[in-house]
Design an enzyme around this catalytic site. Structure first.
Site, PDB file in Angstrom:
ATOM      1  N   GLY A  59      -5.716   0.612  10.247  1.00 60.67           N
ATOM      2  CA  GLY A  59      -6.640   0.231   9.081  1.00 60.67           C
ATOM      3  C   GLY A  59      -6.320  -1.199   8.558  1.00 60.67           C
ATOM      4  O   GLY A  59      -4.933  -1.615   8.742  1.00 60.67           O
ATOM      5  N   GLY A 104      -3.323  -5.349   3.056  1.00 61.30           N
ATOM      6  CA  GLY A 104      -2.262  -5.542   4.393  1.00 61.30           C
ATOM      7  C   GLY A 104      -2.544  -4.608   5.523  1.00 61.30           C
ATOM      8  O   GLY A 104      -3.823  -4.222   5.436  1.00 61.30           O
ATOM      9  N   VAL A 157      -2.533  -1.465   8.103  1.00 64.02           N
ATOM     10  CA  VAL A 157      -1.730   0.014   8.047  1.00 64.02           C
ATOM     11  C   VAL A 157      -1.295   0.452   9.590  1.00 64.02           C
ATOM     12  O   VAL A 157      -2.104   0.299  10.448  1.00 64.02           O
ATOM     13  CB  VAL A 157      -2.654   1.006   7.282  1.00 64.02           C
ATOM     14  N   LYS A 182       2.003   0.794   5.342  1.00 68.16           N
ATOM     15  CA  LYS A 182       1.093  -0.396   5.009  1.00 68.16           C
ATOM     16  C   LYS A 182       2.078  -1.708   4.806  1.00 68.16           C
ATOM     17  O   LYS A 182       2.778  -1.558   4.040  1.00 68.16           O
ATOM     18  CB  LYS A 182       0.486  -0.006   3.805  1.00 68.16           C
ATOM     19  N   ASP A 227     -10.105   0.441  -8.105  1.00 68.27           N
ATOM     20  CA  ASP A 227     -10.724  -0.175  -6.736  1.00 68.27           C
ATOM     21  C   ASP A 227     -11.260   1.311  -6.051  1.00 68.27           C
ATOM     22  O   ASP A 227     -10.580   1.452  -4.503  1.00 68.27           O
ATOM     23  CB  ASP A 227      -9.647  -0.925  -5.909  1.00 68.27           C
TER      24      ASP A 227
END
Ligand SMILES: *[C@@H]1O[C@H](CO)[C@@H](O)[C@H](O)[C@H]1NC(C)=O
Ligand SMILES: *[C@@H]1O[C@H](CO)[C@@H](O)[C@H](O)[C@H]1NC(C)=O
Ligand SMILES: *[C@@H]1O[C@H](CO)[C@@H](O)[C@H](O)[C@H]1NC(C)=O
Ligand SMILES: *[C@@H]1O[C@H](CO)[C@@H](O)[C@H](O)[C@H]1NC(C)=O
Ligand SMILES: *[C@@H]1O[C@H](CO)[C@@H](O)[C@H](O)[C@H]1NC(C)=O
Ligand SMILES: *[C@@H]1O[C@H](CO)[C@@H](O)[C@H](O)[C@H]1NC(C)=O
Length: 928
Positions: free
Chosen positions: A607, A612, A614, A628, A726
């Site tokens: 991801g 950043g 992952v 991450k 978020d």
């Protein structure tokens, strides 16, 4: 002659005016203008009196454009505390009444925070008032049979704002109006009383209705009220009198208007407050159209959830035995859903479409019998009626106890403690107290009580008795010594005399000093007594101290359960007062080498986001991890990094992705989390893999529940509270079992404890960003609620939050698009086609409506995440119920009909006749 005439006319006009006054309204009307200062008669002829009988609360004046009714320009408000505030009204027993309470906020507190609080009728919860508009009155109504000479209406449990009330009205019914088979155990809470074909939006009420029932206009516009109207629906009315024959029927004015389904169908959908549950529903028909000799009007009621009601066909002319006469079939006990859709559909042999004039739906509300000690406590209180504490009203324990009582937590509680220290009580200790079998603590110290100590053997649970600093006389009864649980007895500074009973001996705190004539029986063991009493004094001090702490704890617990819980969290996870102390001690520090090995040199990328990339990894011990690697500029400095790490290492909840540790080496900042096998919610809702990964409605609800739990923990379980900032579908991760956890606290900042918002640079993701936060830069937990609302809309629709194509012209935003559809009643228009028909429309509505509340423009209008969570859980319950019905696991017919989901859109009208074969013995219509 002239004088006589004048005299006569004076007499006559006196008679007239007198008649007018006494006839101005029906007897049995009581109308309280809460917060009002003087009596007045309104334009309908109803007399209002101020509520100055009540000793609590504050009055306020409000002003609302176009609101000229005096009773709505004042209100009474009460403190937002853990008490209840009650009105007591006189009623006539064995008589039925309509009780109506109204609440018009009008921003009386200049706070613009819409209050939310509970209203109870005696010990029975009645309604939760949720104000959603400052200038519209909330109205609640209850029909009940009086079994006591008074009833009480209490306000309590404000979760936002202050409880308040504008009016309280009592209307006495005649004879057997609204008699039901269940009236001894149930009240009837009014859910809908509709006047179809109304010529204005005003309700028909007094004096057209002599009982001042409010027949609400079907043209009134409010959310989810009579929507989905079938094409070809037409209003009709007549000037001819309609024979309603008995006064419990709708008034003539209501029956003179109706709607007709010219195309063969009348259909409506509305929300029924208080449902799902058992209810009382009646429909009212009168043939008010001139119909030809060969015309037939015959139709059936179709309730998708209750096929049995469709059996009987209505032919108004036949059933009412003539034109302009009333026919009123109905059901005394019918199970109805919260979102009720119903249709009247003409039969195949009918030449005319259906017609309906009015409808009433009430919900059965189970009466709570109240505190078992109710009558005992009432008698006790009757000795002190002039004191404020004796005027609190309502049930002593329910829904919350009087301020000077504590009660057990049983559904029908017992009084467990009485706190009446220093309250100027005089006279004897009332004997009623000795009948309180559940009493554990009795505090009557510091009063002016006289006379003897009564026999408390009826209170075997008594642990603590405080009778010190009174004027009590007589001897100490030996029955006190028989109380097996008695641990503390305080009798000092009274006028007690005689010998102390020997059975009041050891293992108890006992203070009898300051009673000149009270003696211990055994004088020979004086040293024993002295030592004993030194011990007692020490014990006493210890007890007083611990009691003091306990009581403090108890009070604050009552009032601030949440805060108390938070306090515990704080104690157990003591956060450093300043994060700059970089207290990273709890976070595990990985070496870069370790992580390099675990990820096989960062081989598998799983991801990436703004902060950043992952990678997948596996530690030596077999644990799978997500690593991450933060892009160097996303965390500007060491300090911000250590913030995140400190924060993360202290948050543990099963619906939050677990943080395992960090690594900061060679200018690289790395965070290590548990690995979540099933990826992000986003991947399941849309994108290339949706087809194979598609999650059904109940799984979506469970994901929403899990995520809401995680957020709730951030908002209420952490001290200081944490705002995620978020939330989005790519930050909700799914594990092996498709249970969800919230991830990525990359933007989280500790909220300033105590303040409702923290100001900071606006950050977040487009499409999820709270517009109020964007404008004001004031971040609150309601900003997360906004984002969560967007997620709920995505779960319903399978649409991304922002799209250039999917929402039509001029609309790029899921909120705007969904709002438009939901508010116009077209929920089908937004439901994800991938869900096919495998969902219950009720649970869908619940979530859709909550989602809209979450994305309200202003934070204070949005619910808390806990409220949202509760709604999701309700929806899950509904969905599970339906599932078990589908799978045939339920043999309970009423539950069947409650939630079975038949979709109107696909209903074939030709099928209605097949309902004839269904046995309708469960709910046979009765004409009253
Ligand atoms: C409300 O208005 C009345 C009449 O104008 C006035 O007597 C009363 O003091 C006002 N009450 C408050 C709380 O302002
Ligand atoms: C209610 O009844 C009691 C007793 O009959 C009476 O004293 C009291 O004034 C009445 N209250 C009201 C508001 O009418
Ligand atoms: C108080 O209100 C909240 C929110 O409406 C509710 O969850 C809670 O059960 C209520 N408490 C009581 C004692 O009724
Ligand atoms: C009634 O139904 C017919 C045929 O289905 C349709 O053509 C007509 O438009 C409908 N009338 C109204 C008022 O919708
Ligand atoms: C109504 O009927 C159901 C069963 O159909 C029953 O359980 C319930 O007790 C009845 N009465 C009320 C007041 O709901
Ligand atoms: C008791 O009486 C005194 C004197 O009349 C008064 O000042 C005090 O407020 C009263 N206390 C209570 C709790 O009623």
């Amino acid at each position: 002659m002239e004088i006589w005439a004048v005299g006569f006319s004076i007499f006559f006009s006196f008679l007239l005016s007198h008649v007018c006054i006494s006839d101005a309204q029906m007897p049995g009307f009581v109308s309280l203008d809460c917060g009002g200062t003087d009596s007045h008669t309104d334009e309908l002829g109803i007399q209002w009196i101020p509520d100055d009988q009540i000793r609590f609360g504050q009055t306020a004046n409000i002003s609302i454009p176009d609101e000229t009714r005096q009773q709505y320009m004042t209100l009474r408000s009460f403190p937002n505390d853990n008490r209840k505030y009650c009105y007591t009204l006189n009623v006539t027993i064995r008589t039925r009444f309509l009780l109506r309470a109204t609440f018009l906020y009008g921003n009386f507190d200049n706070n613009n925070v819409y209050p939310k609080f509970d209203v109870s009728m005696g010990a029975t919860p009645w309604s939760t008032i949720v104000i959603s508009d400052a200038s519209t009155a909330e109205v609640i109504e209850m029909i009940f049979l009086a079994t006591e000479p008074t009833i009480s209406v209490c306000l309590s449990n404000a979760t936002t704002g202050q409880p308040f009330i504008s009016t309280l009205e009592l209307r006495q019914f005649n004879g057997s109006m609204y008699i039901t088979d269940f009236e001894n155990q149930f009240y009837l809470s009014v859910s809908a009383r509709i006047n179809f074909g109304a010529d204005s939006t005003d309700p028909v009420r007094y004096p057209d209705d002599p009982y001042d029932r409010m027949w609400e206009s079907d043209s009134l516009k409010k959310p989810n009220y009579l929507v989905d109207v079938a094409a070809g629906t037409e209003k009709i009315s007549t000037k001819m009198p309609v024979d309603v024959s008995k006064d419990d029927r709708p008034p003539q004015k209501v029956m003179q208007t109706a709607v007709v389904g010219r195309n063969g169908t009348l259909s409506y959908r509305l929300n029924l407050d208080g449902f799902p549950g058992g209810g009382w529903a009646f429909t009212y028909f009168a043939e008010i159209e001139d119909i030809g000799p060969n015309d037939i009007r015959k139709f059936r009621l179709v309730l998708p959830d209750a096929p049995q009601v469709s059996k009987a066909a209505v032919n108004i002319l036949e059933n009412a035995q003539g034109k302009d006469r009333l026919y009123e079939p109905g059901f005394q006990n019918l199970t109805l859903p919260f979102v009720m859709s119903f249709k009247f559909v003409k039969t195949s042999d009918s030449t005319l479409g259906p017609l309906v004039n009015a409808m009433e739906i009430n919900k059965y509300v189970k009466k709570n019998g109240g505190t078992l000690d109710g009558s005992t406590v009432t008698k006790f209180v009757s000795h002190y009626l002039s004191a404020d504490w004796a005027q609190e009203g309502g049930d002593p324990c329910l829904p919350v106890p009087w301020s000077w009582l504590e009660c057990s937590s049983d559904p029908q509680p017992l009084v467990t403690a009485i706190h009446l220290s220093r309250n100027n009580l005089t006279g004897n200790i009332p004997s009623e107290l000795t009948n309180l079998g559940g009493l554990v603590e009795l505090w009557l110290d510091g009063n002016s009580l006289t006379g003897p100590i009564p026999d408390f053997s009826g209170c075997p649970n008594l642990k603590i008795i405080h009778l010190e600093n009174n004027q009590l006389t007589g001897s100490v009864p030996s029955s006190l010594g028989d109380l097996q649980n008695l641990k503390e007895l305080y009798l000092q500074n009274n006028k007690l005399s005689g010998n102390l009973p020997s059975n009041l001996a050891n293992n108890r705190v006992l203070n009898i000093s300051g009673n000149a004539n009270l003696h211990k029986r055994n004088k020979s063991s004086r040293t024993g007594i002295i030592i004993g009493s030194i011990g007692a004094v020490l014990l006493l001090i210890a007890t007083i101290l611990s009691c003091w702490f306990l009581r403090k704890g108890k009070n604050s617990k009552k009032r601030y359960t949440d805060q108390a819980r938070l306090g515990n969290v704080l104690q157990s996870q003591k956060l450093p007062s300043s994060l700059e102390s970089t207290a990273t001690e709890a976070a595990h520090c990985f070496t870069f080498k370790e992580l390099e090995e675990a990820t096989k040199e960062f081989e598998r990328k799983i991801g990436s986001g703004g902060y950043g990339v992952v990678y997948y990894g596996k530690l030596k011990d077999g644990r799978e991890i997500a690593v991450k690697v933060l892009t160097s500029n996303s965390f500007q400095g060491k300090r911000e990094f250590s913030n995140e790490v400190t924060l993360l290492s202290r948050i543990h909840h099963r619906n939050l992705v677990q943080f395992l540790g960090y690594c900061q080496e060679d200018g690289k900042s790395i965070l290590v989390y548990e690995f979540m096998h099933n990826g992000t919610l986003k991947e399941h809702l849309y994108g290339p893999l949706t087809r194979e990964r598609c999650i059904n409605w109940i799984q979506r609800l469970e994901v929403a529940e899990d995520a809401a739990r995680g957020i709730e923990y951030l908002h209420t379980g952490c001290v200081p509270a944490i705002i995620h900032r978020d939330l989005k579908t790519s930050n909700i991760l799914l594990d092996k079992n498709t249970r969800a956890k919230v991830s990525d606290f990359g933007l989280s900042k500790l909220a300033v404890d105590g303040a409702s918002h923290v100001s900071s640079i606006v950050r977040g993701t487009v499409g999820y960003l709270d517009p109020e936060y964007y404008i004001s830069q004031q971040l609150t937990d309601k900003s997360d609620v906004y984002s969560f609302g967007v997620i709920l809309l995505e779960l319903i629709s399978g649409q991304e939050a922002i799209s250039n194509e999917n929402f039509g012209v001029n609309c790029r935003n899921i909120v705007q698009w969904a709002k438009m559809h939901i508010e116009s009643g077209d929920i089908q228009g937004i439901i994800d086609p991938a869900l096919r028909d495998e969902y219950d429309i009720q649970s869908m509505w619940k979530i859709a409506e909550k989602a809209l509340l979450c994305v309200q423009a202003h934070g204070h209008m949005r619910p808390s995440i806990s409220e949202v969570l509760k709604e999701i859980q309700d929806a899950i319950m509904i969905e599970k119920e339906v599932q078990s019905v589908r799978e045939g696991n339920s043999d309970n017919i009423s539950r069947h009909s409650l939630h079975s989901s038949i979709h109107l859109g696909s209903m074939d009208l030709g099928h209605t006749d097949s309902y004839l074969s269904i046995d309708d013995s469960i709910a046979r219509p009765t004409a009253r």
